[in-house]
Design an enzyme around this catalytic site. Structure first.
Site, short mmCIF file in Angstrom:
data_model
loop_
_atom_site.label_atom_id
_atom_site.label_comp_id
_atom_site.label_asym_id
_atom_site.label_seq_id
_atom_site.Cartn_x
_atom_site.Cartn_y
_atom_site.Cartn_z
N ILE B 48 0.84 -1.07 0.04
CA ILE B 48 0.14 -0.17 -0.03
C ILE B 48 0.77 1.08 -0.08
CG2 ILE B 48 -1.75 1.40 1.25
CD1 ILE B 48 -2.83 -1.48 2.40
N HIS B 50 0.67 4.31 1.41
CA HIS B 50 -0.20 5.26 2.12
C HIS B 50 0.03 6.80 2.02
CE1 HIS B 50 -0.65 1.86 5.02
NE2 HIS B 50 0.60 1.53 4.44
N CYS B 398 4.01 -19.74 -18.33
CA CYS B 398 3.13 -19.68 -16.87
C CYS B 398 1.78 -19.36 -17.41
CB CYS B 398 3.54 -18.54 -16.08
SG CYS B 398 2.31 -18.26 -14.70
N CYS B 440 4.50 -24.46 -14.33
CA CYS B 440 5.56 -23.83 -14.93
C CYS B 440 6.79 -23.99 -14.14
CB CYS B 440 5.20 -22.30 -15.20
SG CYS B 440 5.06 -21.46 -13.54
#
Lengths: 419, 478, 116
Positions: B48, B50, B398, B440
């Site tokens: 995050i 902030h 992937c 993968c």
């Protein structure tokens, strides 16, 4: 943008059987996409025997079983593009895929059969606590390392989950020189085939711990030990029942999840019970001309069943292409008592032929009946000495009573004798 | 080895300092003890950014948080790092917590965070329908964002590296001694003299400081555990949802990540061992139980991973950033909002070091190598262009996150390249999806083996000792 | 008495098999006729198909199996024999790699083809 009448995504046992059936039913313009470098799907790494007993009445290994379909597909001139990864499917049946040879491509399809298989539930999905060291593999990944790449991923092994892949890997690791210390199953019964318990565990004196689970994983770099604990009836670990194992490898065989990201992208809904899309008795999804088969639809125990189901999807796709889609009146198939994930979820009436409904039971039943009920119709019921969640069960609904049914068809397990 | 500046620690702070120093005529190196950079708190956090309402006004936390948050949008754009300004809600369940919301709003104003408003529970639920009915009010923080923390760290460090900073991994600093004209560092493989030392060693920073300064700053390893949910299917929230902060931190957060996953956590448990990143059944349950207050329908049905991170909690409860002693610079106790603060700490410390060394700016700085966007984000045309340039863009390795062989090879050969499976995963997202590398993993291992020209037997998950294979059963010789 | 778990169906009956001089004299505990047949064989000489991977010069491993079941007691001897060979490409599916594995009279065959 190019065009194909029928595009089949996946050249495993489902995709191959669907392609063969569709071609035999008259579909000429047909392409199969396979993301791996060769056809055969998961069977390529299933080098053990036990395949084909139903379909070919002989015992084959996975690669041999797959090769029969690969050869037949080749004889029929079916084009299989390997190393081609489907990226998206739209509602109007445009498929994007990419391959090293041709780069990104888009293809407009008359019909699509999704045969994308399934994946293994991971450690993260079951939330096993401990360190994130090396040495924790899903059983199928270990199988790929050993059987296709030629490397052993460990020497002292514990297996969590008694699903068939876990059992098969217990034997494989033992035969290739590793020591398998235990197979640990959270349920009070194995989810694998009885045959595999005997021939993969008992033959090699590998203990099976039922109602146990792994409660700690240790090792800062490579795994050096795990703890298992007994679980109560709510599958919560019971303090004081811990058993420690020194091992360098933990293999997980804790369930398979249908791979349906393409279907989701096309706006199809998934069944909470199966993890697959919703289909009718022709394996057609909620989108006209889009079909689903194999382990992407629901996870099977036997490749033979996959082939049988997928061939039906292939014939249905051919019918759709050659005769056009038809509006049919549909009845819903509902999970009744003891039944989980009945497939197909819808059946058209009047029925064209007998319909086989496959499902799993929610626990072990002895001397119980598989029943089907619907207003207006009486279906024969069938007694089973045993029904276990580890083996897919089925109810065959004959064409005649089906055609009389007027409401939802409920499949249930009844009449179990109290022990 | 003779350096002007030795940075100890290859986390996001070390990377940010390195990048700033790379603009000057200085010889700079980063020493990281792990097999890869970004192996500590920088890789295991909420991601995050902030906005700065939480820190006490006047603290270093507040100062660097607000300054860092302002830098993020442009910095991420410049470096090509995934960043989403998703906004946030801080939710209150009680009257007391409602008072806290007012306090946070006022702090935000003092700290210079603009546009904070308190909304009702119903207004909050209108924004985020999955929120609990028990929420009575919320602080709406439109400027809050999320970033991919490891991609941020890699991008900062790569930019530093292309501009001349040397990055040494598997190079633990064993000793630091002061010399007449600077410092002598003894690392695992080198003896290094350096004019300045910048201590960005995360949880290990206290020990470095003790070695040089003598006095001790206590850092408490505080473990936080998280659940990560899949990025397909149902997503409960589009914003970061905070519970009201307490003395133990910001409480359990439920947030979208920069890649569209949902993250639940962290718990907060003080532990003895700063390396102890094992998850525990109790804490994983606690994260869910606490998260359930925010999201009553919380479920791990779509969980793909759980993990733990250690944050270095300073007993003083504030960052220690600055020029501690002649030539010795520090960033200690960089717990939350450390990721947000890192670019600002980097600017501050980098400029301070350059000033101390009286270094001049380089005339030419190589711009960040923002390669192509990831394959999964390309449109059809862009995919075609990428494939024509490098046909391995046509090989999807992937399948969950649609990562191609080309991208994996690039990550291996990048300026601060990936040398193990996890390093590839954090740089490319191969193995970051639903199957967690089940499909993968073997292929990524092969690519690493080919590109690094070493046996598959020597490929590790995250460095020496974490080898994946134990025996070869192929090839000609027995 | 030998105890045999039946694999003919999911019930998994645990059957008791009495033998005298290597011949089965009685089977008990079975739920059906199929079980009796299986129990007789298991008690006297359990047989298994063995599958494995073998080394291939300059390539990925090759999957193999015994052409038919061999005595269970010979499984590890069979594995040793399989581990002792290195196969040259090309290989065809069904190609015999070991004529008679550890005196069982059974061949070890390739279960897939491998090109040069």
């Amino acid at each position: 943008m190019t065009r194909a009448d029928l595009l089949i995504i996946g050249a495993g046992p489902a995709g191959l059987a669907a392609a063969i059936a569709a071609r035999q039913a008259g579909v000429k313009d047909l392409l199969v996409l396979e993301r791996e470098e060769a056809s055969g799907g998961i069977l390529r790494q299933c080098i053990h025997n036990g395949f084909g007993l139903h379909r070919f009445k002989e015992e084959l290994t996975g690669p041999e079983y797959a090769q029969r379909d690969i050869d037949l597909a080749a004889d029929l001139g079916i084009r299989i593009q390997t190393n081609a990864m489907a990226l998206s499917v739209t509602r109007d049946k445009v498929v994007s895929f990419v391959s090293r040879q041709e780069g990104p491509r888009q293809i407009e399809c008359g019909a699509i059969i999704l045969c994308t298989g399934c994946r293994e539930r991971s450690r993260g999905a079951i939330g096993t606590p401990g360190t994130r060291c090396a040495g924790v593999f899903s059983a199928g990944t270990a199988q790929k390392f050993v059987n296709l790449h030629g490397f052993m991923p460990g020497s002292q092994v514990v297996i969590l989950g008694s699903g068939d892949i876990g059992l098969i890997m217990a034997r494989r690791m033992t035969l290739q020189g590793a020591r398998v210390l235990a197979c640990v199953e959270i349920m009070p019964y194995s989810s694998g085939l009885n045959r595999n318990i005997v021939q993969c565990l008992n033959d090699y004196d590998i203990p099976l711990y039922l109602s146990h689970t792994v409660t700690d994983i240790r090792g800062t770099s490579r795994l050096n030990g795990i703890t298992i604990s007994r679980v109560d009836e709510n599958r919560r670990p019971v303090p004081g029942t811990e058993i420690d194992f020194s091992c360098d490898t933990l293999l997980l065989s804790v369930g398979l999840i249908p791979e349906n990201e393409l279907a989701l992208g096309a706006g199809l809904n998934l069944s909470a019970a199966t993890g697959g899309v919703l289909v009718d008795d022709r394996f057609e999804t909620e989108i006209d001309g889009v079909f689903s088969a194999g382990n992407a639809l629901h996870v099977h125990d036997l490749a033979d069943d996959v082939s049988e189901e997928a061939a039906r999807a292939g014939r249905a796709a051919a019918d759709y292409l050659l005769r056009g889609g038809q509006k049919r009146q549909m009845l819903s198939v509902m999970d009744g008592r003891g039944v989980l994930g009945a497939v197909p979820q819808k059946i058209a009436v009047p029925a064209e032929e007998d319909v086989r409904v496959r499902f799993r039971v929610d626990r072990v039943y002895e001397n119980a009946y598989v029943c089907a009920h619907a207003q207006g119709a009486v279906f024969p019921r069938r007694k089973h000495r045993i029904l276990t969640p580890g083996e897919m069960a089925q109810a065959v609904l004959p064409k005649q009573p089906l055609s009389l049914a007027e409401g939802d068809i409920v499949i249930s397990i009844e009449g179990e004798k109290e022990r | 080895m003779k350096l002007d500046a030795a940075i100890i620690g290859g986390g996001v702070v070390g990377a940010a300092v390195a990048r700033v120093l790379s603009r000057y005529h200085l010889s700079v190196a980063v020493f990281e003890k792990c097999d890869d950079i970004c192996m500590g708190a920088s890789k295991a956090n909420t991601g995050i950014v902030h906005s700065g309402y939480d820190a006490k006004p006047g603290t270093q936390k507040a100062l660097f948080n607000v300054a860092g948050a302002k830098m993020y949008p442009a910095l991420c754009a410049e470096l090509g790092v995934p960043y989403k300004k998703c906004g946030a809600l801080v939710i209150a369940f009680t009257k007391e917590e409602q008072v806290t919301l007012s306090l946070l709003r006022d702090r935000g104003c003092q700290n210079g965070t603009v546009r904070l408003s308190i909304i009702s529970g119903d207004e909050a639920r209108a924004l985020e329908p999955a929120l609990s009915q028990e929420v009575i009010a919320a602080l709406h923080v439109p400027k809050s964002g999320v970033v991919s923390p490891y991609e941020m760290t890699f991008a900062l460090m790569e930019h530093a590296a292309v501009n001349g900073v040397k990055v040494y991994t598997r190079e633990k600093v064993l000793r630091v001694d002061r010399q007449a004209d600077g410092f002598l560092l003894t690392t695992e493989h080198h003896c290094v003299t350096a004019g300045t030392v910048i201590n960005c060693a995360g949880i290990g920073a206290a020990a470095v400081r003790t070695a040089l300064v003598g006095d001790t700053v206590r850092l408490i390893p505080r473990k936080g555990e998280y659940h990560l949910l899949d990025n397909t299917g149902y997503k409960p929230f589009t914003r970061t949802i905070f519970q009201c902060p307490s003395v133990m931190g910001k409480g359990v957060v439920i947030t979208p990540t920069a890649h569209g996953n949902t993250l639940i956590g962290p718990t907060a448990m003080d532990v003895k061992d700063g390396e102890d990143v094992a998850t525990t059944a109790d804490a994983l349950k606690e994260a869910l139980d606490k998260g359930r207050r925010t999201w009553p329908q919380i479920s791990t049905r779509t969980a793909i991973a759980s993990f733990a991170g250690i944050r270095a909690h300073p007993v003083s409860d504030d960052f220690i950033v600055g020029h501690t002693q002649t030539g010795f610079f520090e960033a200690i106790g960089i717990e939350s909002p450390g990721l947000t603060a890192a670019p600002a700490i980097g600017e501050h410390l980098g400029k301070a070091v350059a000033a101390y060394l009286k270094a001049g700016l380089k005339e030419h700085i190589i711009t960040p190598c923002v390669c192509r966007k990831p394959f999964r984000e390309m449109n059809f045309k862009e995919r075609g262009e990428a494939w024509r340039e490098d046909p391995t863009y046509g090989t999807v390795v992937c399948r969950c996150e649609h990562v191609t062989e080309a991208e994996i090879k690039k990550a291996i050969h990048a300026p601060v390249g990936a040398g193990n499976i996890d390093a590839v995963k954090r740089r490319t997202r191969a193995g970051m999806g639903r199957c967690q590398g089940g499909f993968c993993g073997p292929r990524v291992l092969d690519i690493l083996s080919d590109e690094l020209a070493v046996s598959p037997m020597r490929i590790t998950k995250f460095g020496e000792g974490s080898e994946l294979l134990t025996k070869e059963i192929r090839g000609g010789d027995i | 008495m030998t105890v045999v778990t039946c694999i003919a169906c999911p019930v998994g009956c645990r059957m008791g098999v009495e033998t005298a001089d290597g011949a089965v004299t009685a089977v008990s505990g079975h739920g059906c006729k199929r079980g009796v047949e299986y129990a007789r064989q298991e008690a006297v000489c359990p047989m298994r198909i063995v599958t494995a991977v073998v080394r291939v010069r300059g390539g990925m491993p090759l999957s193999v199996r015994t052409a038919s079941p061999i005595p269970k007691k010979d499984i590890f001897a069979c594995m040793s024999a399989i581990e002792g060979i290195v196969v040259n490409k090309p290989v065809t599916m069904g190609q015999i790699l070991i004529e008679d594995v550890c005196g069982s009279g059974v061949a070890v065959i390739a279960t897939k083809a491998m090109n040069e």
